[in-house]
Write a protein that holds these residues in place. Structure first.
Motif, PDB file in Angstrom:
ATOM      1  N   GLU A 252       0.830  -1.189   0.000  1.00 40.95           N
ATOM      2  CA  GLU A 252       0.000   0.000   0.000  1.00 40.95           C
ATOM      3  C   GLU A 252       0.874   1.252   0.000  1.00 40.95           C
ATOM      4  O   GLU A 252       1.913   1.293   0.655  1.00 40.95           O
ATOM      5  CB  GLU A 252      -0.910   0.008   1.230  1.00 40.95           C
ATOM      6  N   ARG A 253       0.421   2.243  -0.733  1.00 41.37           N
ATOM      7  CA  ARG A 253       1.116   3.530  -0.772  1.00 41.37           C
ATOM      8  C   ARG A 253       0.064   4.609  -0.523  1.00 41.37           C
ATOM      9  O   ARG A 253      -0.679   4.975  -1.433  1.00 41.37           O
ATOM     10  CB  ARG A 253       1.829   3.711  -2.119  1.00 41.37           C
ATOM     11  N   PRO A 254      -0.003   5.118   0.709  1.00 42.36           N
ATOM     12  CA  PRO A 254      -1.058   6.075   1.065  1.00 42.36           C
ATOM     13  C   PRO A 254      -0.962   7.356   0.247  1.00 42.36           C
ATOM     14  O   PRO A 254       0.086   7.708  -0.301  1.00 42.36           O
ATOM     15  CB  PRO A 254      -0.798   6.357   2.552  1.00 42.36           C
ATOM     16  N   SER A 255      -2.066   8.071   0.212  1.00 40.24           N
ATOM     17  CA  SER A 255      -2.081   9.376  -0.434  1.00 40.24           C
ATOM     18  C   SER A 255      -1.072  10.293   0.242  1.00 40.24           C
ATOM     19  O   SER A 255      -0.924  10.287   1.470  1.00 40.24           O
ATOM     20  CB  SER A 255      -3.478   9.997  -0.327  1.00 40.24           C
ATOM     21  N   PRO A 256      -0.368  11.110  -0.542  1.00 40.70           N
ATOM     22  CA  PRO A 256       0.562  12.077   0.068  1.00 40.70           C
ATOM     23  C   PRO A 256      -0.127  13.050   1.020  1.00 40.70           C
ATOM     24  O   PRO A 256       0.535  13.661   1.860  1.00 40.70           O
ATOM     25  CB  PRO A 256       1.143  12.810  -1.142  1.00 40.70           C
ATOM     26  N   GLU A 257      -1.441  13.184   0.896  1.00 34.05           N
ATOM     27  CA  GLU A 257      -2.175  14.106   1.758  1.00 34.05           C
ATOM     28  C   GLU A 257      -2.639  13.466   3.060  1.00 34.05           C
ATOM     29  O   GLU A 257      -3.311  14.110   3.874  1.00 34.05           O
ATOM     30  CB  GLU A 257      -3.380  14.668   0.999  1.00 34.05           C
ATOM     31  N   THR A 258      -2.291  12.207   3.287  1.00 34.99           N
ATOM     32  CA  THR A 258      -2.655  11.537   4.530  1.00 34.99           C
ATOM     33  C   THR A 258      -2.043  12.277   5.715  1.00 34.99           C
ATOM     34  O   THR A 258      -0.839  12.547   5.727  1.00 34.99           O
ATOM     35  CB  THR A 258      -2.164  10.081   4.524  1.00 34.99           C
ATOM     36  N   PRO A 259      -2.826  12.615   6.731  1.00 37.34           N
ATOM     37  CA  PRO A 259      -2.261  13.311   7.897  1.00 37.34           C
ATOM     38  C   PRO A 259      -1.216  12.444   8.602  1.00 37.34           C
ATOM     39  O   PRO A 259      -1.363  11.231   8.706  1.00 37.34           O
ATOM     40  CB  PRO A 259      -3.474  13.545   8.796  1.00 37.34           C
ATOM     41  N   ALA A 260      -0.176  13.088   9.084  1.00 39.18           N
ATOM     42  CA  ALA A 260       0.869  12.409   9.862  1.00 39.18           C
ATOM     43  C   ALA A 260       0.923  13.028  11.240  1.00 39.18           C
ATOM     44  O   ALA A 260       1.236  14.215  11.387  1.00 39.18           O
ATOM     45  CB  ALA A 260       2.230  12.524   9.180  1.00 39.18           C
ATOM     46  N   PRO A 261       0.604  12.255  12.286  1.00 38.88           N
ATOM     47  CA  PRO A 261       0.579  12.823  13.635  1.00 38.88           C
ATOM     48  C   PRO A 261       1.981  13.086  14.171  1.00 38.88           C
ATOM     49  O   PRO A 261       2.971  12.555  13.661  1.00 38.88           O
ATOM     50  CB  PRO A 261      -0.118  11.731  14.452  1.00 38.88           C
ATOM     51  N   VAL A 262       2.046  13.914  15.198  1.00 33.31           N
ATOM     52  CA  VAL A 262       3.311  14.168  15.896  1.00 33.31           C
ATOM     53  C   VAL A 262       3.824  12.860  16.482  1.00 33.31           C
ATOM     54  O   VAL A 262       3.067  12.069  17.051  1.00 33.31           O
ATOM     55  CB  VAL A 262       3.110  15.203  17.022  1.00 33.31           C
ATOM     56  N   ARG A 263       5.114  12.630  16.335  1.00 31.39           N
ATOM     57  CA  ARG A 263       5.757  11.473  16.942  1.00 31.39           C
ATOM     58  C   ARG A 263       7.074  11.923  17.580  1.00 31.39           C
ATOM     59  O   ARG A 263       7.840  12.687  16.983  1.00 31.39           O
ATOM     60  CB  ARG A 263       6.036  10.366  15.911  1.00 31.39           C
ATOM     61  N   LEU A 264       7.331  11.425  18.779  1.00 31.92           N
ATOM     62  CA  LEU A 264       8.570  11.704  19.495  1.00 31.92           C
ATOM     63  C   LEU A 264       9.423  10.448  19.428  1.00 31.92           C
ATOM     64  O   LEU A 264       9.195   9.488  20.153  1.00 31.92           O
ATOM     65  CB  LEU A 264       8.284  12.122  20.944  1.00 31.92           C
ATOM     66  N   MET A 265      10.407  10.461  18.539  1.00 29.36           N
ATOM     67  CA  MET A 265      11.161   9.261  18.190  1.00 29.36           C
ATOM     68  C   MET A 265      12.312   9.036  19.168  1.00 29.36           C
ATOM     69  O   MET A 265      12.824   9.970  19.780  1.00 29.36           O
ATOM     70  CB  MET A 265      11.707   9.390  16.770  1.00 29.36           C
ATOM     71  N   TYR A 266      12.739   7.768  19.258  1.00 32.04           N
ATOM     72  CA  TYR A 266      13.897   7.496  20.111  1.00 32.04           C
ATOM     73  C   TYR A 266      15.187   7.728  19.340  1.00 32.04           C
ATOM     74  O   TYR A 266      15.187   7.924  18.123  1.00 32.04           O
ATOM     75  CB  TYR A 266      13.817   6.094  20.711  1.00 32.04           C
ATOM     76  N   ASP A 267      16.308   7.708  20.022  1.00 38.56           N
ATOM     77  CA  ASP A 267      17.555   8.219  19.455  1.00 38.56           C
ATOM     78  C   ASP A 267      18.059   7.464  18.235  1.00 38.56           C
ATOM     79  O   ASP A 267      18.566   8.075  17.307  1.00 38.56           O
ATOM     80  CB  ASP A 267      18.652   8.313  20.527  1.00 38.56           C
ATOM     81  N   PHE A 268      17.957   6.135  18.214  1.00 41.43           N
ATOM     82  CA  PHE A 268      18.509   5.383  17.087  1.00 41.43           C
ATOM     83  C   PHE A 268      17.413   4.709  16.271  1.00 41.43           C
ATOM     84  O   PHE A 268      17.586   3.599  15.783  1.00 41.43           O
ATOM     85  CB  PHE A 268      19.527   4.348  17.586  1.00 41.43           C
ATOM     86  N   ASP A 269      16.293   5.389  16.111  1.00 36.38           N
ATOM     87  CA  ASP A 269      15.200   4.804  15.346  1.00 36.38           C
ATOM     88  C   ASP A 269      15.638   4.549  13.908  1.00 36.38           C
ATOM     89  O   ASP A 269      16.218   5.427  13.255  1.00 36.38           O
ATOM     90  CB  ASP A 269      13.982   5.724  15.370  1.00 36.38           C
ATOM     91  N   ASN A 270      15.327   3.357  13.411  1.00 37.99           N
ATOM     92  CA  ASN A 270      15.731   2.999  12.052  1.00 37.99           C
ATOM     93  C   ASN A 270      15.076   3.862  10.978  1.00 37.99           C
ATOM     94  O   ASN A 270      15.531   3.858   9.829  1.00 37.99           O
ATOM     95  CB  ASN A 270      15.406   1.524  11.784  1.00 37.99           C
ATOM     96  N   LEU A 271      14.028   4.597  11.314  1.00 34.81           N
ATOM     97  CA  LEU A 271      13.436   5.508  10.343  1.00 34.81           C
ATOM     98  C   LEU A 271      14.483   6.452   9.776  1.00 34.81           C
ATOM     99  O   LEU A 271      14.416   6.823   8.601  1.00 34.81           O
ATOM    100  CB  LEU A 271      12.313   6.321  11.007  1.00 34.81           C
ATOM    101  N   PHE A 272      15.472   6.835  10.580  1.00 33.81           N
ATOM    102  CA  PHE A 272      16.480   7.808  10.162  1.00 33.81           C
ATOM    103  C   PHE A 272      17.772   7.166   9.657  1.00 33.81           C
ATOM    104  O   PHE A 272      18.690   7.874   9.263  1.00 33.81           O
ATOM    105  CB  PHE A 272      16.811   8.736  11.341  1.00 33.81           C
ATOM    106  N   LEU A 273      17.849   5.848   9.669  1.00 36.20           N
ATOM    107  CA  LEU A 273      19.125   5.171   9.393  1.00 36.20           C
ATOM    108  C   LEU A 273      19.053   4.174   8.252  1.00 36.20           C
ATOM    109  O   LEU A 273      20.054   3.525   7.961  1.00 36.20           O
ATOM    110  CB  LEU A 273      19.595   4.437  10.667  1.00 36.20           C
ATOM    111  N   SER A 274      17.901   4.051   7.596  1.00 34.62           N
ATOM    112  CA  SER A 274      17.680   2.906   6.713  1.00 34.62           C
ATOM    113  C   SER A 274      17.532   3.271   5.245  1.00 34.62           C
ATOM    114  O   SER A 274      17.041   2.464   4.449  1.00 34.62           O
ATOM    115  CB  SER A 274      16.440   2.138   7.189  1.00 34.62           C
TER     116      SER A 274
END
Length: 366
Positions: A252-274
């Protein structure tokens, strides 16, 4: 020509697959597998990563799974410590062992003399299976067998040759302990077939796609995945720079207009490293703020607003008051939403305290 996916479309697709558009009502083990494991080189901050992704997450549940051996922490992608399920530990490690081998051969094997590596692996396994050991203790024991050799190099070569898991109480919620290791096989007590490269790429795309070949290689640490990707049944897109992006046909590839809520990420989250190109989640201001940290063992805990980096957060405690500091890299329009999520996070991290929010301009390192 392949269809275009904008940076915002890539952002929403990746957030969706990382369960960051909405929290999932799934078991912890299912979430850990779905997101491709969580980087967990710190003993506890990854619990916040699960809190961000699971509705009603209770840290004690994940801690119990680590203690019961349903979850384990060991060196996998990029030769960094990851939290994965027992099944993924045994399936991923044989394929990813070459990543640790490259670093170990160039850094540690050259420091050893005529040590037989097969004999070193067998003796190292015997030692850690008799009793979990820290690398310092393992190195000393190995040096008794190979006097004159570098103890640290000996222990690190065993780390390459023998899949080693960090055993509890290290990593348990509200507790910790020495960084002691034993073999994955003895700790888990069962066998699982190794993943193929195509299976690993499939898991990557389910967790982080759509993505380029370089993205997949950045996440895994493996090389020469281009030929693997080309052999697979994948759909193709292009990004705003004209690079080819690959994805699973059923993803699935959501619409670019899908709302994205605030998230407080941890220091080594793979979202930023992958990803090789991290601009799908990191803004120009984010790169400037993170520049001094990338590639180090210290990372800020990033705030996502509308799906992209907007600041970082800290927690300080004085008496029975825990304060979450919001450090905005550029002015954040919806500080109320950040504060609301911050208070929810403090309820998770410090449930018995009084909770406060403070706002600062500029990164927390300044």
């Amino acid at each position: 020509m392949n269809p275009l996916l904008t940076s915002r479309a890539l952002n929403r697709a990746t957030l969706d697959r990382q369960l960051l558009l909405s929290r999932a009502e799934l078991p912890v083990t299912d979430v850990v597998e779905r997101v491709g494991g969580l980087q967990a080189q710190t003993p506890h901050t990854w619990y916040t990563g699960l809190w961000n992704r699971i509705e009603g997450f209770r840290a004690a549940e994940a801690s119990a799974l680590l203690e019961s051996r349903a979850l384990v922490r060991l060196a996998l992608q990029r030769s960094t410590i990851h939290l994965v399920t027992a099944r993924d530990c045994l399936a991923m490690r044989p394929l990813l062992q070459v990543v640790t081998e490259r670093m170990t051969r160039s850094t540690f094997v050259r420091k050893l003399g005529d040590v037989d590596l097969a004999e070193l692996a067998a003796y190292g396994r015997e030692l850690v299976e008799a009793e979990p050991m820290t690398f310092a203790a393992l190195g000393r024991a190995l040096a008794e067998r190979w006097p004159g050799e570098d103890p640290h190099a000996l222990s690190q070569v065993v780390r390459w040759l023998v899949p080693l898991v960090q055993v509890p109480p290290r990593g348990l919620w509200g507790r910790s302990g020495p960084i002691a290791h034993t073999s994955a096989e003895s700790w888990l007590g069962f066998e699982a077939p190794a993943m193929t490269p195509a299976e690993l790429v499939t898991r990557y795309l389910r967790a982080f796609g759509p993505a380029t070949v370089m993205d997949a290689q950045t996440w895994s640490g493996l090389t020469r995945l281009g030929e693997v990707v080309e052999s697979m049944d994948l759909v193709r897109f292009r990004d705003e720079r004209g690079r080819t992006l690959y994805d699973l046909p059923d993803a699935e590839r959501p619409s670019p207009e899908t709302p994205a809520p605030v998230r407080l990420m941890y220091d080594f989250d793979n979202l930023f490293l992958s990803h090789a190109d991290r601009s799908r989640v990191i803004t120009e201001a984010g790169f400037a703020a993170l520049g001094d940290f990338m590639g180090t063992n210290v990372m800020p805990r990033v705030i996502l607003v509308d799906g992209v980096t907007a600041g970082d957060w800290t927690v300080t405690r004085a008496g029975k008051v825990s304060t979450l500091g919001v450090h905005q890299w550029t002015p954040i329009k919806d500080l109320d939403a950040v504060a609301e999520e911050g208070l929810r996070l403090l309820e998770f991290l410090a449930p018995g305290d009084k909770h406060e929010i403070s706002v600062f301009d500029g990164p927390s390192k300044s």
